[in-house]
Design an enzyme around this catalytic site. Structure first.
Site, PDB file in Angstrom:
ATOM      1  N   ASP A  13       6.346 -14.399 -11.406  1.00 27.16           N
ATOM      2  CA  ASP A  13       6.512 -13.849 -10.059  1.00 27.16           C
ATOM      3  C   ASP A  13       5.659 -14.690  -9.119  1.00 27.16           C
ATOM      4  O   ASP A  13       4.787 -15.454  -9.547  1.00 27.16           O
ATOM      5  CB  ASP A  13       6.079 -12.379 -10.022  1.00 27.16           C
ATOM      6  CG  ASP A  13       6.377 -11.698  -8.683  1.00 27.16           C
ATOM      7  OD1 ASP A  13       7.179 -12.241  -7.898  1.00 27.16           O
ATOM      8  OD2 ASP A  13       5.808 -10.627  -8.414  1.00 27.16           O
ATOM      9  N   SER A  14       5.886 -14.510  -7.830  1.00 23.99           N
ATOM     10  CA  SER A  14       5.090 -15.223  -6.834  1.00 23.99           C
ATOM     11  C   SER A  14       3.647 -14.751  -6.817  1.00 23.99           C
ATOM     12  O   SER A  14       2.770 -15.448  -6.305  1.00 23.99           O
ATOM     13  CB  SER A  14       5.711 -15.027  -5.446  1.00 23.99           C
ATOM     14  OG  SER A  14       5.790 -13.655  -5.130  1.00 23.99           O
ATOM     15  N   TYR A  45       6.295 -15.601  -1.577  1.00 28.18           N
ATOM     16  CA  TYR A  45       7.492 -16.432  -1.528  1.00 28.18           C
ATOM     17  C   TYR A  45       8.496 -15.912  -0.493  1.00 28.18           C
ATOM     18  O   TYR A  45       9.379 -16.637  -0.060  1.00 28.18           O
ATOM     19  CB  TYR A  45       8.206 -16.450  -2.883  1.00 28.18           C
ATOM     20  CG  TYR A  45       7.569 -17.292  -3.964  1.00 28.18           C
ATOM     21  CD1 TYR A  45       6.318 -17.883  -3.818  1.00 28.18           C
ATOM     22  CD2 TYR A  45       8.253 -17.499  -5.157  1.00 28.18           C
ATOM     23  CE1 TYR A  45       5.753 -18.642  -4.831  1.00 28.18           C
ATOM     24  CE2 TYR A  45       7.707 -18.264  -6.183  1.00 28.18           C
ATOM     25  CZ  TYR A  45       6.454 -18.827  -6.020  1.00 28.18           C
ATOM     26  OH  TYR A  45       5.910 -19.578  -7.035  1.00 28.18           O
ATOM     27  N   GLY A  46       8.369 -14.648  -0.135  1.00 29.06           N
ATOM     28  CA  GLY A  46       9.377 -13.999   0.704  1.00 29.06           C
ATOM     29  C   GLY A  46       9.540 -14.611   2.082  1.00 29.06           C
ATOM     30  O   GLY A  46      10.575 -14.439   2.719  1.00 29.06           O
ATOM     31  N   CYS A  76      10.777 -11.412  -9.753  1.00 27.49           N
ATOM     32  CA  CYS A  76      10.572 -11.611  -8.319  1.00 27.49           C
ATOM     33  C   CYS A  76      11.926 -11.487  -7.645  1.00 27.49           C
ATOM     34  O   CYS A  76      12.851 -12.246  -7.966  1.00 27.49           O
ATOM     35  CB  CYS A  76       9.970 -12.997  -8.067  1.00 27.49           C
ATOM     36  SG  CYS A  76       9.785 -13.439  -6.320  1.00 27.49           S
ATOM     37  N   ASN A  77      12.057 -10.547  -6.740  1.00 27.60           N
ATOM     38  CA  ASN A  77      13.329 -10.350  -6.067  1.00 27.60           C
ATOM     39  C   ASN A  77      13.706 -11.557  -5.216  1.00 27.60           C
ATOM     40  O   ASN A  77      14.875 -11.930  -5.137  1.00 27.60           O
ATOM     41  CB  ASN A  77      13.274  -9.088  -5.201  1.00 27.60           C
ATOM     42  CG  ASN A  77      13.477  -7.823  -6.005  1.00 27.60           C
ATOM     43  OD1 ASN A  77      14.582  -7.321  -6.130  1.00 27.60           O
ATOM     44  ND2 ASN A  77      12.399  -7.300  -6.569  1.00 27.60           N
ATOM     45  N   THR A  78      12.713 -12.188  -4.574  1.00 25.11           N
ATOM     46  CA  THR A  78      13.012 -13.343  -3.733  1.00 25.11           C
ATOM     47  C   THR A  78      13.573 -14.495  -4.556  1.00 25.11           C
ATOM     48  O   THR A  78      14.594 -15.100  -4.205  1.00 25.11           O
ATOM     49  CB  THR A  78      11.744 -13.803  -2.987  1.00 25.11           C
ATOM     50  OG1 THR A  78      11.273 -12.739  -2.160  1.00 25.11           O
ATOM     51  CG2 THR A  78      12.030 -15.015  -2.118  1.00 25.11           C
ATOM     52  N   GLU A 155      -0.740  -3.670  -2.574  1.00 25.94           N
ATOM     53  CA  GLU A 155      -1.802  -4.571  -3.014  1.00 25.94           C
ATOM     54  C   GLU A 155      -3.186  -4.014  -2.699  1.00 25.94           C
ATOM     55  O   GLU A 155      -4.148  -4.273  -3.420  1.00 25.94           O
ATOM     56  CB  GLU A 155      -1.618  -5.943  -2.372  1.00 25.94           C
ATOM     57  CG  GLU A 155      -0.383  -6.670  -2.906  1.00 25.94           C
ATOM     58  CD  GLU A 155      -0.304  -8.113  -2.466  1.00 25.94           C
ATOM     59  OE1 GLU A 155      -1.062  -8.497  -1.550  1.00 25.94           O
ATOM     60  OE2 GLU A 155       0.504  -8.861  -3.041  1.00 25.94           O
ATOM     61  N   CYS A 187      11.671  -4.630  -4.419  1.00 23.95           N
ATOM     62  CA  CYS A 187      10.483  -5.477  -4.477  1.00 23.95           C
ATOM     63  C   CYS A 187       9.617  -4.918  -5.595  1.00 23.95           C
ATOM     64  O   CYS A 187       9.479  -3.694  -5.725  1.00 23.95           O
ATOM     65  CB  CYS A 187       9.723  -5.461  -3.151  1.00 23.95           C
ATOM     66  SG  CYS A 187       8.121  -6.316  -3.195  1.00 23.95           S
ATOM     67  N   THR A 188       9.040  -5.794  -6.405  1.00 28.19           N
ATOM     68  CA  THR A 188       8.300  -5.329  -7.574  1.00 28.19           C
ATOM     69  C   THR A 188       6.997  -4.617  -7.214  1.00 28.19           C
ATOM     70  O   THR A 188       6.383  -3.989  -8.077  1.00 28.19           O
ATOM     71  CB  THR A 188       7.994  -6.505  -8.522  1.00 28.19           C
ATOM     72  OG1 THR A 188       7.404  -7.579  -7.786  1.00 28.19           O
ATOM     73  CG2 THR A 188       9.272  -6.997  -9.181  1.00 28.19           C
ATOM     74  N   HIS A 189       6.581  -4.688  -5.943  1.00 28.94           N
ATOM     75  CA  HIS A 189       5.410  -3.923  -5.502  1.00 28.94           C
ATOM     76  C   HIS A 189       5.717  -2.439  -5.321  1.00 28.94           C
ATOM     77  O   HIS A 189       4.827  -1.594  -5.421  1.00 28.94           O
ATOM     78  CB  HIS A 189       4.898  -4.454  -4.157  1.00 28.94           C
ATOM     79  CG  HIS A 189       4.168  -5.745  -4.220  1.00 28.94           C
ATOM     80  ND1 HIS A 189       4.757  -6.916  -4.637  1.00 28.94           N
ATOM     81  CD2 HIS A 189       2.886  -6.059  -3.910  1.00 28.94           C
ATOM     82  CE1 HIS A 189       3.871  -7.894  -4.568  1.00 28.94           C
ATOM     83  NE2 HIS A 189       2.733  -7.396  -4.136  1.00 28.94           N
TER      84      HIS A 189
END
Length: 300
Positions: A13-14, A45-46, A76-78, A155, A187-189
């Site tokens: 992931d980013s 990365y988004g 990572c979705n992006t 975060e 989004c993974t967050h």
């Protein structure tokens, strides 16, 4: 010598959000060894151009290939939105993303109604979710909403209380207004903020709606893929986990543990994990222990 099926899964992931995918994988595929790479030096990365995202993604993937992984999960979705096809062309091993599993779960949950997607600006602008949904159901519409503040809240660990609920409500209002009757956490967050998102969705919609966690959906698809391809590990003992990062900020251990749901050791020392993810120097299984998952800082 480790057989190909007993080689580790590679996940990248980013940053650290992809650890929610690792968390889901460790629950669904507990015997699999995993090597995770978070490009913490270049996150996010988004907001990058598609060309830059492709270049960064190829660099991350090649590091994991160098670690002997049997397949790569793009957590990572992006990257899944703009670079997954290029990765599959360039790499000589299976590459799985998070967009299609999330879309598949959303189509099943929505039953033809509009699907709402919360994601980064890059993911929403890419149109990846509408394309994925259209490939599965031609009669299901998708409404997307970029939700950058939710990333920051996750975060910071600010996942409870009035502030995250108000922020979630601000992003959910246009989706519910567009007729969305299911919400994809694109989004993974966002799984960390699921409680706030669920509560505000129910408030706006007049009742609970399905919330689709793409991390859990991805773990299910990875498990099925490994079984179908004969790549599921032959081991039964709990798999190990190695964490690689491109930068080690002071807050890393706290943030990583929040996403992963396990203690993480990161005191600034650069440690090199065992050659095989699941064995220590004495041949004992486990690269993660009661003291926490260790971390290695690398250069790309």
């Amino acid at each position: 010598m480790t057989s190909h099926r007993d080689a580790p899964l590679g996940v990248f992931d980013s940053g650290l959000g992809g650890l929610t995918v690792v968390r889901a994988l460790r629950k669904r595929c507990p015997a699999e060894d995993i090597v995770y790479l978070g490009d913490t030096a270049r996150v996010p990365y988004g907001t990058r151009s598609p060309e830059t995202v492709v270049r960064y993604a190829l660099g991350c993937a090649r590091v994991l290939i160098g670690r002997g992984v049997k397949a790569i999960v793009v957590a990572c979705n992006t990257v899944s939105a703009v670079a997954i096809d290029m990765l599959r062309v360039e790499l000589d091993l299976p590459v799985l993303g998070v967009i299609l599993p999330g879309a598949r779960a959303a189509v099943a949950a929505s039953r033809g109604a509009t699907i709402g997607v919360l994601g980064t600006a890059g993911t929403i602008a890419s149109g990846a979710y509408p394309r994925a949904v259209a490939s599965l159901s031609t009669r299901t519409e998708v409404a997307g909403q970029a939700a950058p503040l939710l990333v920051s809240l996750a975060e910071e660990g600010w996942v409870d209380g009035e502030v995250p609920r108000l922020v979630a409500r601000r992003y959910l209002e246009p989706l519910i207004g567009a007729g969305a009757r299911s919400i994809v956490l694109g989004c993974t967050h966002f799984p960390l903020l699921r409680a706030a998102i669920e509560a505000e969705t129910a408030s706006l919609a007049g009742g609970p709606l399905p919330i689709v966690d793409s991390a859990s959906a991805t773990a299910e698809e990875v498990a099925s893929f490994l079984a179908e391809r004969g790549l599921a590990t032959s081991r039964t003992a709990p798999g190990g986990l190695a964490l690689l990062v491109t930068d080690l900020p002071k807050s890393f251990a706290t943030v990583a543990a929040r996403f992963l749901g396990e203690p993480v050791v990161a005191d600034g020392a650069v440690r090199r994990p065992p050659t095989q993810v699941g064995e220590d120097a004495a041949g004992r299984s486990s690269s993660s222990s009661a003291q926490g998952v260790d971390v290695e800082q690398i250069d790309l």
